[in-house]
Design a protein around this motif. Sequence first.
Motif, PDB file in Angstrom:
ATOM      1  N   PHE A 106       1.565  -9.774  -5.688  1.00 44.66           N
ATOM      2  CA  PHE A 106       1.301 -10.851  -4.774  1.00 44.66           C
ATOM      3  C   PHE A 106       2.113 -12.110  -4.827  1.00 44.66           C
ATOM      4  CE2 PHE A 106      -1.332  -8.283  -2.792  1.00 44.66           C
ATOM      5  CZ  PHE A 106      -2.806  -8.397  -3.312  1.00 44.66           C
ATOM      6  N   ILE A 129       1.137  -6.818   4.573  1.00 44.77           N
ATOM      7  CA  ILE A 129       1.209  -6.315   3.418  1.00 44.77           C
ATOM      8  C   ILE A 129      -0.001  -6.608   2.823  1.00 44.77           C
ATOM      9  CG2 ILE A 129       2.387  -6.089   1.096  1.00 44.77           C
ATOM     10  CD1 ILE A 129       4.858  -6.757   2.373  1.00 44.77           C
ATOM     11  N   ALA A 130      -0.839  -5.324   2.205  1.00 45.63           N
ATOM     12  CA  ALA A 130      -2.139  -5.648   1.867  1.00 45.63           C
ATOM     13  C   ALA A 130      -2.072  -5.047   0.294  1.00 45.63           C
ATOM     14  CB  ALA A 130      -3.195  -5.209   2.707  1.00 45.63           C
ATOM     15  N   GLY A 131      -3.072  -5.490  -0.347  1.00 45.13           N
ATOM     16  CA  GLY A 131      -3.205  -4.627  -1.754  1.00 45.13           C
ATOM     17  C   GLY A 131      -4.575  -3.963  -1.736  1.00 45.13           C
ATOM     18  N   TYR A 132      -4.576  -2.780  -1.701  1.00 50.35           N
ATOM     19  CA  TYR A 132      -5.558  -1.973  -1.738  1.00 50.35           C
ATOM     20  C   TYR A 132      -6.025  -1.330  -3.114  1.00 50.35           C
ATOM     21  CZ  TYR A 132      -9.346   0.830  -0.295  1.00 50.35           C
ATOM     22  OH  TYR A 132     -10.504   1.206  -0.007  1.00 50.35           O
TER      23      TYR A 132
ATOM     24  N   ILE B 125     -11.844  -2.067   1.270  1.00 49.90           N
ATOM     25  CA  ILE B 125     -11.711  -3.692   1.009  1.00 49.90           C
ATOM     26  C   ILE B 125     -10.297  -3.734   0.504  1.00 49.90           C
ATOM     27  CG2 ILE B 125     -12.312  -5.537  -0.613  1.00 49.90           C
ATOM     28  CD1 ILE B 125     -15.188  -4.133  -0.773  1.00 49.90           C
ATOM     29  N   PHE B 126      -9.316  -4.471   1.064  1.00 47.81           N
ATOM     30  CA  PHE B 126      -8.022  -4.903   0.756  1.00 47.81           C
ATOM     31  C   PHE B 126      -7.606  -6.397   0.582  1.00 47.81           C
ATOM     32  CE2 PHE B 126      -6.730  -1.208   3.295  1.00 47.81           C
ATOM     33  CZ  PHE B 126      -7.521  -1.025   4.349  1.00 47.81           C
ATOM     34  N   GLY B 127      -6.638  -6.568  -0.143  1.00 47.89           N
ATOM     35  CA  GLY B 127      -6.268  -7.916  -0.682  1.00 47.89           C
ATOM     36  C   GLY B 127      -5.039  -8.259   0.217  1.00 47.89           C
ATOM     37  N   VAL B 128      -5.145  -9.630   0.795  1.00 51.14           N
ATOM     38  CA  VAL B 128      -3.993 -10.040   1.529  1.00 51.14           C
ATOM     39  C   VAL B 128      -3.682 -11.328   1.127  1.00 51.14           C
ATOM     40  CG1 VAL B 128      -3.164 -10.682   3.687  1.00 51.14           C
ATOM     41  CG2 VAL B 128      -4.790  -8.616   3.756  1.00 51.14           C
ATOM     42  N   ALA B 129      -2.406 -11.424   0.449  1.00 50.06           N
ATOM     43  CA  ALA B 129      -1.910 -12.552  -0.008  1.00 50.06           C
ATOM     44  C   ALA B 129      -1.080 -13.215   1.112  1.00 50.06           C
ATOM     45  CB  ALA B 129      -1.239 -12.617  -1.174  1.00 50.06           C
TER      46      ALA B 129
END
Lengths: 354, 369
Positions: A106, A129-132, B125-129
Amino acid sequence: MDIEKVFHMKGGLGDTSYSKNSSLQKRAADKVKHITIETMEEMFLATRPKSLGIADLGCSSGPNTLSNIKQLVDAVENASRSIAQPPPEFRVYLNDLPTNDFNTIFQALPDLYRELKKGKNHGGPPIYIAGYPGTFYGRLFPDDCLHFIYSSNSLHWLSRVPPGVSNINKKSIYISERSPAQVSQAYLKQFQEDFSLFLKSRSQELVGGGRMVLILLGRSGPSHVDRGNSFFWEILYQSLATLGEIEEEKLDSYDVHFYAPSKEELEDEVRKEGSFKVEKVEMFEMEKDAGNYPSYGMAVAKTVRSIQESMIAHHFGEAILDKVFDIYGRLVDQELAKDDIKSITTLLVLTKLL
Amino acid sequence: MGIMQILHMNKGEGESSYAKNSTVQKQIITVASSILEKSVLDSVHKTHPKSMGIADLGCSSGPNTLTVISKIINTIYAASYQMPELRISLNDLPENDFNSVFISLPDFYSNLKKEKGIGVDECFIFGVAGSFYGRLFPKNSLHFVHSSSSLHWLSQVPPALDKNSGKHLNKGKIYISKTSPDCVLKAYLYQFQKDFFDFMRSRADEMVAGGGMLLSFMGRSSSDASAEVGCHQWELLAQALMSMVPEGLVQEEEIDSLNAPYYAPSPEEVRNIIQEEGSFLINHLEAFEISWEGGNACDKHDYDDLEKLSRGQQVAKTIRAVVEPMLVSHFGREIMDELFTRFGNLVDVYFSNTKAKHINLVISVTRKD
């Protein structure tokens, strides 16, 4: 022990991190880059989505992760230009286990976004862009959400050490000449369960015509006991055994959650699951390049350490790490001086049937 | 260093982490609970989604993050005959400690399955920075947006007040104060107006018609931006810093050149921007009083009772967890312990003759057709 809670590549950007020690993995991916890009372009021209979903499964952390994205986005932009259409919007999902170092990825995103926008009209197509976090042995994404799935150097990791193996596989940490017959059967069974669940899950997430490019370690013949990938585990076992600091019982009960499938084993599962067509399956060997290290053995030692550190530290403690990998590097070089060790990588390209 | 790199809460789970010191923010979430519930229900009833996009903007890390998500999921669960598929995005700046949030996800998912039968193929559930002062999500992908204790952080220090601007317009202070010249107030207001407009415009593109948004952030009730409630924690922090100047621990110039990328707007200022942007209907706009100590003063001793920290020192911990990374990048790490001890003492004095309160604004809006 829950793999999902322990297993991860070494995070951060330090000397022993995966970020700084994943050039072997990068070279493997680079060797087949042209196929990855071609597959992406073919998929785009076949499906022409307005919103393109891409997933990298087992994205880990480090420069390889984000350089992949740029290559894939560029490939689609070129393809869309070739048919005089505006590029789609990109939805990119970076997946790995919850213990993965996502923070480092990130933190590198602002630079990636800047690079992606450079020199393009209106900053280029929208890219999200997303982290999963989650295990790819099971559903990760909504139905029909993805068009392209990429997974490099991840699918040789099983969801767990096959049950029962740690009790019977005493003088080895993987399948070796000392392993009882049931050990390789147990490993194969676990691989079959895991890979078929992987395929089934992806089948619902990929649209018809969507593509998967999978790169993983493999083996060329039916036997596991060869001077291939399994041999590197044998050397790690020898390194741990030579230390003399470890209780025999602890070493006996340590086994890796890894499997190097043969071409047939991979194709069998694809056929059984039934939703995918095998477009390509190729096996290749990487050239041995020491890179910036004094020897190939040391290069491998640093790479393997960044991969195995979490598991070894969990089982044996951190104190032995430096010594073990010191011995490991030297043993690899010694073995190479005697005879070649061939690390086989398999490339599998699949298309989701309509 | 840009805002993106220094604006994050104290990482990890240690003594001075945000995870261990976010009780005030927790109280803020609790106080807005019933408005949140109504806002979520409205959005479900208006949009009837089969697949519901939900975003928490400024999710940070620590126990509050997943508490909010739980509340939202519980509300939808209780109201739905058939649960929609949930696509939940947790957003914060790239320096946020996402790892610690992600590590708690496996347990979170298994509790969801156990308590509500919601499986991993129904809740993602995703993380978006990235910065929420710009587009984060595809068009028309969100049905409900939540943001708590985040929008008082600006995208940057107002340029005229930035340490590289060459001028020190706000001497001896690090935020708006009674001593700040008019140009300082104007600069801050202008930055807030631009940022909040960008926020609302981006969300307008990302949300479907009928979608709901619940925003909760620090504000003030007075029309005067230099009024005490809204500024005083910064005032005391500046005083603590200034007290270190005669001892040579801090240079006065360093204080003069620091201005917090923060703004506590009045309800009018918020309403004006929402109306100017034009895509949202305001359902509810309320100002809540929140004590500087968060919930009850007495339920705070969940760690070292032997230390018996004063009330002021406890408040200092909660502020430290939030502003330390920013202050370290400006003053260095060495003075932090001393700074927050002095700050805590000043807060104790303040408590002895005032019931110290923040004003927290809670706004519920609906995306127009």
